[in-house]
Design an enzyme around this catalytic site. Structure first.
Site, mmCIF file in Angstrom:
data_model
loop_
_atom_site.group_PDB
_atom_site.id
_atom_site.type_symbol
_atom_site.label_atom_id
_atom_site.label_comp_id
_atom_site.label_asym_id
_atom_site.label_seq_id
_atom_site.Cartn_x
_atom_site.Cartn_y
_atom_site.Cartn_z
ATOM 1 N N ASP A 1 -24.617 -37.919 24.918
ATOM 2 C CA ASP A 1 -23.373 -36.818 25.047
ATOM 3 C C ASP A 1 -23.654 -36.005 26.221
ATOM 4 O O ASP A 1 -22.691 -35.070 26.379
ATOM 5 C CB ASP A 1 -23.542 -36.164 23.734
ATOM 6 C CG ASP A 1 -22.098 -34.773 22.737
ATOM 7 O OD1 ASP A 1 -20.945 -35.656 23.516
ATOM 8 O OD2 ASP A 1 -22.481 -33.711 22.860
ATOM 9 N N GLY A 2 -24.032 -36.503 27.308
ATOM 10 C CA GLY A 2 -23.970 -35.121 28.424
ATOM 11 C C GLY A 2 -25.412 -35.279 28.658
ATOM 12 O O GLY A 2 -26.910 -36.196 28.006
ATOM 13 N N PRO B 1 -31.481 -36.458 28.512
ATOM 14 C CA PRO B 1 -30.539 -36.608 27.791
ATOM 15 C C PRO B 1 -30.101 -36.072 26.769
ATOM 16 O O PRO B 1 -31.088 -35.297 25.415
ATOM 17 C CB PRO B 1 -30.391 -38.453 27.417
ATOM 18 C CG PRO B 1 -31.541 -38.622 27.903
ATOM 19 C CD PRO B 1 -32.683 -37.755 28.203
ATOM 20 N N LYS B 2 -28.932 -35.464 26.637
ATOM 21 C CA LYS B 2 -28.110 -35.284 25.147
ATOM 22 C C LYS B 2 -28.030 -35.638 23.940
ATOM 23 O O LYS B 2 -26.282 -36.328 24.466
ATOM 24 C CB LYS B 2 -26.831 -34.170 25.396
ATOM 25 C CG LYS B 2 -26.515 -32.835 24.585
ATOM 26 C CD LYS B 2 -26.076 -32.248 24.934
ATOM 27 C CE LYS B 2 -25.127 -31.089 23.978
ATOM 28 N NZ LYS B 2 -24.890 -32.255 22.787
ATOM 29 N N TRP B 3 -28.636 -35.868 22.883
ATOM 30 C CA TRP B 3 -28.031 -36.935 22.147
ATOM 31 C C TRP B 3 -27.359 -36.216 21.166
ATOM 32 O O TRP B 3 -26.988 -34.823 20.605
ATOM 33 C CB TRP B 3 -29.477 -36.932 21.383
ATOM 34 C CG TRP B 3 -30.558 -37.552 22.758
ATOM 35 C CD1 TRP B 3 -31.757 -36.976 22.746
ATOM 36 C CD2 TRP B 3 -31.044 -39.294 22.280
ATOM 37 N NE1 TRP B 3 -32.656 -37.418 23.765
ATOM 38 C CE2 TRP B 3 -31.899 -39.357 23.006
ATOM 39 C CE3 TRP B 3 -30.456 -40.380 21.785
ATOM 40 C CZ2 TRP B 3 -32.533 -40.331 23.491
ATOM 41 C CZ3 TRP B 3 -31.039 -41.028 22.532
ATOM 42 C CH2 TRP B 3 -32.243 -41.825 23.381
#
Length: 349
Positions: A181-182, A31-33
């Site tokens: 965020d992505g 995951p994009k934090w």
């Protein structure tokens, strides 16, 4: 500080792509934090929390410094993200607004916010363990070391990862509901290269039609610097949701010619909220009649749907929509992410 890797270190960066790379055995997905990037250097009781641009963040997050002393190995360097979780509509998700308020010059305010909105650290890479630098080691080895360096997971966590591209693509949509965020993809055999865009990031991209409610003059004094945008709430009120910027010099002048005739009054100027990041920035803006609709590209929204929402980042202006009635620009058009609890994302790490 006697470590094999010492501050400051430029963090390894990511370049944007449009799709999750589909190469089994090549990439690791995570995951994009959506928080503050931070490198942590710990040598015994001495802990340095370095921002992406090399500044010391420790004074703003005293509770995190203590947590790192408790939950990180005695001598280690790790890369990760500072986040602030908060319960919103019965689920825990990341709260960017609470996080951004943590950067405050007053020590008393810092102390209060550390108690009211305590931060967590999400680790996603390891640069050093004990006397050993891991910078040249492949990511698969750094990832294994990371799990050993963060030995408790109360306030410090190890991000979830997978080598399955289908699961990585699935996370792109499902985890957004927790405020993420992505997705980030890293080469399993890749070294840690400071300042280089060796990772790839896949972020959410969406379109929305918004009402132009005002504009700011560009800092050069010529043309429009940004367009302020609004959406209509269920109660019929027009709510500001953010702004579009980054126009060429030619576009700035053209936009001024289009928007200036819509000014509500010749001498009417509103004061905007001061910027936390640039106190010298002029935030005054000129209100206009809500008659023009702009189509914009955005990544995600932030805020509580029962109170307020706004664009998380500055959006990109795409075009005017003369075919749209401004009153039709409501929150209903926005893509609502799947509800996901932050601690579901942190499971199985």
């Amino acid at each position: 500080m006697d470590l094999p890797v010492t501050p400051p270190v430029d963090p390894m960066l990511a370049k944007a792509v449009t799709t999750v790379p589909d190469d089994p055995g090549v990439w690791s997905y995570e995951p994009k934090w959506d928080g503050f990037r931070a490198l942590v250097f710990r040598d015994g009781d001495e802990v340095v929390l370095q921002s992406r641009n090399g500044k010391d963040l420790g004074r703003y997050f005293p509770e995190l410094i203590e947590a790192l002393r408790d939950e990180l190995a005695p001598r280690a360097v790790v890369d990760g993200e500072i986040v602030v979780p908060r319960e919103i509509d019965g689920r825990t998700r990341l709260d960017w607004d609470s996080l951004s308020q943590r950067i405050h010059p007053a020590a008393s305010r810092v102390k209060l916010l550390a108690e009211q909105t305590p931060a967590h650290f999400i680790g996603f890479d390891a640069l050093a363990a004990g006397d050993t630098s891991l910078m040249d080691a492949p990511f698969r080895d750094r990832r294994r070391a990371l799990g050993e360096l963060i030995h408790q997971q109360g306030w410090c966590h190890v991000t979830r990862t997978t080598e399955d591209p289908e699961l990585g693509a699935h996370w792109l949509t499902t985890f957004e509901g927790a405020g993420l965020d992505g997705v980030i993809a890293k080469r399993l055999d890749g070294a840690y290269l400071p300042g280089k865009r060796e990772m790839v990031k896949i972020k959410h991209r969406r379109d929305a039609d918004c009402v132009a409610i005002g504009y700011r003059i560009h800092k050069s004094g010529e043309g429009v610097g940004s367009i302020l945008l609004g959406l209509y709430r269920d109660d019929g009120e027009l709510q500001m949701v953010g702004g579009a910027a980054s126009f060429t010099a030619k576009a700035r002048l053209q936009l001024l010619a289009e928007l200036e005739p819509l000014r509500k009054a010749e001498d009417l100027v509103y004061d905007g909220e001061p910027s936390r990041w640039n106190s010298a920035a002029d935030k005054r803006w000129i209100p206009i009649r809500p008659e023009k609709v702009a189509e914009v590209a955005y990544d995600q929204m932030e805020g509580n749907t029962d109170a307020w929402q706004r664009f998380r980042h500055t959006v990109k202006f795409l075009r005017w929509r003369p075919d749209r009635d401004p009153r039709s620009c409501t929150f209903d058009q926005l893509d609502v992410p799947v509800h996901y609890d932050l601690y579901d994302v942190l499971e199985a790490t």
